[in-house]
Design an enzyme around this catalytic site. Structure first.
Site, PDB file in Angstrom:
ATOM      1  N   GLU A  64       0.918  -1.259  -0.006  1.00 30.65           N
ATOM      2  CA  GLU A  64       0.062   0.138  -0.010  1.00 30.65           C
ATOM      3  C   GLU A  64       0.853   1.232   0.005  1.00 30.65           C
ATOM      4  O   GLU A  64       0.609   2.298  -0.576  1.00 30.65           O
ATOM      5  CB  GLU A  64      -0.803   0.073   1.373  1.00 30.65           C
ATOM      6  CG  GLU A  64      -2.304  -1.110   0.978  1.00 30.65           C
ATOM      7  CD  GLU A  64      -1.796  -2.318   1.436  1.00 30.65           C
ATOM      8  OE1 GLU A  64      -0.500  -2.577   2.025  1.00 30.65           O
ATOM      9  OE2 GLU A  64      -2.152  -3.371   1.327  1.00 30.65           O
ATOM     10  N   PRO A 272      11.426 -12.309  -0.970  1.00 36.35           N
ATOM     11  CA  PRO A 272      10.318 -12.576  -0.027  1.00 36.35           C
ATOM     12  C   PRO A 272       9.452 -11.525   0.284  1.00 36.35           C
ATOM     13  O   PRO A 272       9.934 -10.457   0.306  1.00 36.35           O
ATOM     14  CB  PRO A 272      10.996 -13.325   1.128  1.00 36.35           C
ATOM     15  CG  PRO A 272      12.254 -13.676   0.596  1.00 36.35           C
ATOM     16  CD  PRO A 272      12.638 -12.570  -0.478  1.00 36.35           C
ATOM     17  N   ARG A 273       8.254 -11.764   0.342  1.00 39.36           N
ATOM     18  CA  ARG A 273       7.117 -10.801   1.004  1.00 39.36           C
ATOM     19  C   ARG A 273       7.419  -9.998   2.423  1.00 39.36           C
ATOM     20  O   ARG A 273       7.495  -9.146   2.978  1.00 39.36           O
ATOM     21  CB  ARG A 273       5.836 -11.247   0.983  1.00 39.36           C
ATOM     22  CG  ARG A 273       4.696 -10.131   1.152  1.00 39.36           C
ATOM     23  CD  ARG A 273       4.762  -9.332   0.271  1.00 39.36           C
ATOM     24  NE  ARG A 273       3.667  -8.260   0.253  1.00 39.36           N
ATOM     25  CZ  ARG A 273       3.290  -7.097  -0.504  1.00 39.36           C
ATOM     26  NH1 ARG A 273       4.064  -6.870  -1.660  1.00 39.36           N
ATOM     27  NH2 ARG A 273       2.147  -6.369  -0.304  1.00 39.36           N
ATOM     28  N   GLU A 342       4.611  -3.539 -11.532  1.00 40.56           N
ATOM     29  CA  GLU A 342       5.818  -3.302 -11.030  1.00 40.56           C
ATOM     30  C   GLU A 342       6.924  -3.716 -12.009  1.00 40.56           C
ATOM     31  O   GLU A 342       7.590  -2.873 -12.600  1.00 40.56           O
ATOM     32  CB  GLU A 342       6.280  -3.712  -9.555  1.00 40.56           C
ATOM     33  CG  GLU A 342       5.394  -2.956  -8.714  1.00 40.56           C
ATOM     34  CD  GLU A 342       5.706  -3.456  -7.162  1.00 40.56           C
ATOM     35  OE1 GLU A 342       6.332  -4.457  -7.120  1.00 40.56           O
ATOM     36  OE2 GLU A 342       5.003  -3.002  -6.183  1.00 40.56           O
TER      37      GLU A 342
END
Length: 436
Positions: A64, A272-273, A342
């Site tokens: 966000e 990784p997130r 992206e």
């Protein structure tokens, strides 16, 4: 009266659940110590140095914050005298705000949506407006704002058909919440209709487009791109797998094992997130006998290295520029996928799995222009079937440069054709403030 009763029940329920909420933070802090830090902000206390009478913009987490960045930058550029406070809910989101804006904005966590906490928070900042995004609805905070005549704006509004069923079960709480907003700006016609169906005032709703299209290759991204490029010592084909969740890494490593048979110098960049999983993913790569380099250790990536683990924050976007092919994590289970725009900004070929529920309209637009590949798999497919489908598609694109380039060019055209939501959102916000 019914709406007042629903809010009262909500407030009492959260006050009673307060000990349990704190317990959740304690449990989360076991793997991520940042969750036990700055607790006072969670309770509504903010720095006495913060300026009042400005605008609060909330962006829950990293995704966000990235999406809302063009909106924030335009607001700072066009209205530099408005004190701007950005709130987040996660430590990674907080780190992204600090990394992106530094001292250009005021920053703290959004308090828990409990009556004393939101009261303290708003009393300290005395904002002119609160801006929320997508489906971030905090009933208590929103009600407080209305009572204090603080303007309420929802931007990048997203309410899918899938989410509607859940929200309709809570219509007694959600409907009055939506009706308190002075302006709701939605991503698309479908979202616009869903917000109205759920109870939002049509006079306060409009379609503005999707903020996520407003990504830009700014000087900071370009600088980071150069730094990352200099780390790789040899010219190689690169497969980047972005924003991975549990299960994505195992799938990726199984595919990588297959791909290396045909492409022995292929480099895998793994992003990784969630930071708390960095070390466990590094260990998983090691267990598969892949020589893995951590980005945080600032080592060069040589021809002997198999995997580059990006265990840092804020480097996914510039890392996309390095790749030949990008696969979005979170799309092979029930997460709902992550932002394919992206890599599209860098004209990269993008592959996603079956679940892109969080980006339904974006996916449709990209598919219509042949700017993305979605695998024809289902949740019911076995791990071997999904592995085979993904490795086959990556292999095809590695071999066919023309197909890769065409996908990337088409995706980029979609991005450029849909920009402008940030400007519309800023204009709508300023109109609200000026009409106070």
């Amino acid at each position: 009266m019914r709406y007042s009763l629903s809010l009262f029940i909500y407030r009492i329920t959260l006050i009673l659940l307060f000990p349990l909420i704190l317990l959740v933070f304690i449990i989360r802090s076991h793997n991520h110590t940042a969750y036990r830090q700055r607790v006072s902000e969670r309770l509504g206390f903010v720095s006495k140095l913060f300026k009042q009478n400005g605008v609060i913009v909330h962006a829950a987490s990293v995704g966000e914050v990235i999406a809302i960045t063009p909106f924030i930058k335009q607001l700072l550029r066009d209205h530099p005298n408005i004190p701007l406070t950005i709130t987040t809910f996660t430590p990674t989101g907080s780190a992204q705000v600090i990394k992106t804006f530094n001292d250009q904005v005021q920053h703290c966590y959004l308090p828990l949506d409990i009556w004393p906490c939101t009261w303290l928070f708003l009393k300290a900042l005395k904002p002119k407006a609160l801006v929320l995004m997508e489906t971030e609805l905090w009933p208590n905070l929103i009600a407080h704002c209305q009572q204090k005549h603080i303007k309420l704006q929802l931007i990048n509004g997203r309410l899918s058909d899938k989410s509607m069923a859940s929200y309709q079960k809570l219509s007694w709480l959600i409907k009055p919440c939506l009706q308190r907003f002075d302006a709701i700006l939605t991503q698309s016609e479908e979202n616009y209709q869903n917000f109205i169906a759920l109870g939002a005032d049509p006079q306060n709703c409009q379609i503005s487009g999707n903020l996520k299209f407003d990504l830009q290759i700014n000087p900071d991204v370009a600088s980071k791109q150069q730094v990352l490029e200099q780390c790789i010592t040899e010219q190689r084909q690169i497969w980047l797998v972005a924003s991975t969740h549990p299960g994505d890494e195992q799938l990726t490593l199984d595919c990588f094992t297959t791909l290396r048979k045909e492409h022995p110098t292929l480099l895998l960049i793994l992003v990784p997130r969630h930071p708390e999983r960095f070390e466990s993913i590094f260990q998983l790569c090691q267990q598969h006998q892949f020589h893995t380099v951590k980005r945080s250790e600032h080592n060069s990536v040589t021809i002997q290295d198999d995997i580059w683990l990006i265990d840092t924050l804020g480097e996914l976007l510039p890392a996309c520029a390095l790749a030949d092919i990008v696969t979005m994590g979170g799309s092979f289970s029930t997460i709902g996928g992550h932002n394919p725009l992206e890599p599209a900004l860098f004209k990269k070929a993008v592959i996603v799995g079956h679940d892109m529920a969080n980006f339904k309209e974006v996916l449709n637009q990209l598919q219509q222009q042949h700017g993305i590949v979605q695998l024809n798999t289902r949740p019911s497919n076995s791990a071997d079937e999904i592995t085979s489908a993904l490795s086959n598609k990556v292999n095809q694109l590695l071999v066919d440069r023309s197909a890769r380039n065409k996908l990337g060019e088409n995706a980029y055209k979609v991005v450029k054709a849909n920009q402008g939501a940030s400007e519309k959102s800023v204009i709508a916000l300023v109109q609200l403030i000026d009409n106070q």
